[in-house]
Design an enzyme around this catalytic site. Sequence first.
Site, PDB file in Angstrom:
ATOM      1  N   ARG A   1       0.810  -1.301  -0.021  1.00 21.66           N
ATOM      2  CA  ARG A   1       0.022  -0.075   0.055  1.00 21.66           C
ATOM      3  C   ARG A   1       0.835   1.188   0.166  1.00 21.66           C
ATOM      4  NH1 ARG A   1      -2.525   0.043   4.968  1.00 21.66           N
ATOM      5  NH2 ARG A   1      -1.263   1.928   5.749  1.00 21.66           N
TER       6      ARG A   1
ATOM      7  N   TYR B   1     -16.861  17.706 -14.799  1.00 16.68           N
ATOM      8  CA  TYR B   1     -17.259  16.611 -14.214  1.00 16.68           C
ATOM      9  C   TYR B   1     -18.374  16.513 -13.304  1.00 16.68           C
ATOM     10  CZ  TYR B   1     -16.958  11.731 -13.083  1.00 16.68           C
ATOM     11  OH  TYR B   1     -17.220  10.282 -12.892  1.00 16.68           O
TER      12      TYR B   1
ATOM     13  N   ASP C   1      -7.842  19.643 -14.115  1.00 20.81           N
ATOM     14  CA  ASP C   1      -8.381  18.109 -14.512  1.00 20.81           C
ATOM     15  C   ASP C   1      -8.039  18.039 -15.954  1.00 20.81           C
ATOM     16  OD1 ASP C   1      -9.934  15.886 -15.524  1.00 20.81           O
ATOM     17  OD2 ASP C   1     -11.169  16.037 -13.745  1.00 20.81           O
TER      18      ASP C   1
ATOM     19  N   LYS D   1      -9.980   6.895 -18.896  1.00 20.08           N
ATOM     20  CA  LYS D   1     -10.480   7.374 -20.041  1.00 20.08           C
ATOM     21  C   LYS D   1      -9.397   7.229 -21.084  1.00 20.08           C
ATOM     22  CE  LYS D   1     -13.868   8.547 -17.302  1.00 20.08           C
ATOM     23  NZ  LYS D   1     -14.174   9.969 -16.741  1.00 20.08           N
TER      24      LYS D   1
HETATM   25  C1  LIG Z   1     -14.326  10.222 -15.468  1.00 23.34           C
HETATM   26  C2  LIG Z   1     -13.842  11.610 -14.873  1.00 23.34           C
HETATM   27  C3  LIG Z   1     -13.357  11.679 -13.825  1.00 23.34           C
HETATM   28  C4  LIG Z   1     -13.429  10.694 -12.640  1.00 23.34           C
HETATM   29  O1  LIG Z   1     -12.743   9.505 -13.050  1.00 23.34           O
HETATM   30  P1  LIG Z   1     -12.833   8.226 -12.476  1.00 23.34           P
HETATM   31  O2  LIG Z   1     -11.707   7.305 -12.756  1.00 23.34           O
HETATM   32  O3  LIG Z   1     -14.306   7.524 -13.033  1.00 23.34           O
HETATM   33  O4  LIG Z   1     -12.809   7.922 -10.981  1.00 23.34           O
HETATM   34  C5  LIG Z   1     -12.731  13.128 -13.385  1.00 23.34           C
HETATM   35  N1  LIG Z   1     -12.844  13.768 -14.336  1.00 23.34           N
HETATM   36  C6  LIG Z   1     -13.220  13.900 -15.647  1.00 23.34           C
HETATM   37  C7  LIG Z   1     -13.096  15.019 -16.419  1.00 23.34           C
HETATM   38  C8  LIG Z   1     -13.657  12.886 -15.965  1.00 23.34           C
HETATM   39  O5  LIG Z   1     -14.158  12.646 -17.260  1.00 23.34           O
END
Ligand SMILES: *Cc1c(COP(=O)(O)O)cnc(C)c1O
Length: 385
Positions: free
Chosen positions: A60, A112, A180, A205
């Site tokens: 961890r 998001y 982000d 993604k």
């Molecule tokens: C999907 C997404 C997240 C969250 O990511 P996860 O891996 O699903 O927790 C955060 N920011 C954006 C812009 C996203 O598209």
Amino acid sequence: MYHDRGVGGLSEYGDGTRCVHAGLPPAQPGEPFLPGPVFAAPYHLDPQAGPAGAADRYGRTDNPTLRGLEGAIGELEGGECVVFSSGMAAISAALLTLLSPGDQLLLPADGYYNTRTFAEGALVRLGVTVRTAPTAGPYPPLPGIRMVLLESPANPGLDVCDIAELAGAARRAGALLAVDNTTATPLGQQPLALGADLVVASGTKALVGHSDVLLGYAAAAPEIADPLRRWRNLTGAVPGPFEVWLAHRSLSTLDLRLARQEENAEAIAGLLVQRPEVTGVRWPGLLGHPGFEVASRQMRRRPGVVTFTLPDAAHVTRFLRASRMVFSATSFGGTHTSADRRAQWGDPVPEGLVRLSCGIEDRADLVADLTRALDAALEGAASDG
Ligand SMILES: *Cc1c(COP(=O)(O)O)cnc(C)c1O
């Protein structure tokens, strides 16, 4: 190189080369290019030196599979990387580590939705004031704000903002700027080089891009990355070694995948703008996109995501049923083309708004399939009426 988490040692090379080599250990006869995942909770300790005797003591806290991926993503983002079990784990870690009661946080109104939901619940309860502004602006004066979290291009509307300009304003105001970078990926833009203090992102993604792994990361200078790594250890938001290894394995094709997705997105955006039943076509590479100029300046490539609006929810259903190639699914950035009607998740958008994620199929096949599916959805509308 393996033990470095943001070496920049490949910065002279092109994207394809950097993706292939990022985070790999030096070549050793008899060793694999990318070592497999290390499945270990505890590691052997030196009986006398104990925890001081080796880098790895407990999975961890740290492990060699994590270090490999962190080296790779850190290389691409240009900062020290801390990998988390999901994008939300990275985002919540950054917000909870960097904010204190009484602080003000500025979030995108059109970003998001889970980030807003988290902030408006957990952070407000801890005494943080949460404000929002549209990604494309206008932004409120930043003095008094502790942290600005931008998302550019924003999910799902794909508006963009000028990261360098906001980084300057944040610095003058004494605010931290986080970006982000999920939709752009580090090959699309490097927020740290544009002046941001911190990158947060979902690797789920386009970065990993095979629709099989949940992953997140943060990247920053060590002053910010180190507390995040301690936070991860104490909250346990660490991804398993197999996910981490799959992610690292997938990175070598990131440049190729993004290039094909961008090409497909360009063709599909071009198709969509010519359809009278389609409105609000959004793609940062489209000449009429409101953020076209900023995107052209700050992004090195355009995402494979195109957002558009069909007349209503039933029209979207007919379109998805008629398509042979477009999977109905949330998430984006994968190798398969998929589409998601965002209002079904509670995004404050029109009922017929679709976020289309272009995969790496052949462009001609996709264009033909979409044309056919859009035609069929229109015919359905005529027979319904
Ligand atoms: C999907 C997404 C997240 C969250 O990511 P996860 O891996 O699903 O927790 C955060 N920011 C954006 C812009 C996203 O598209």
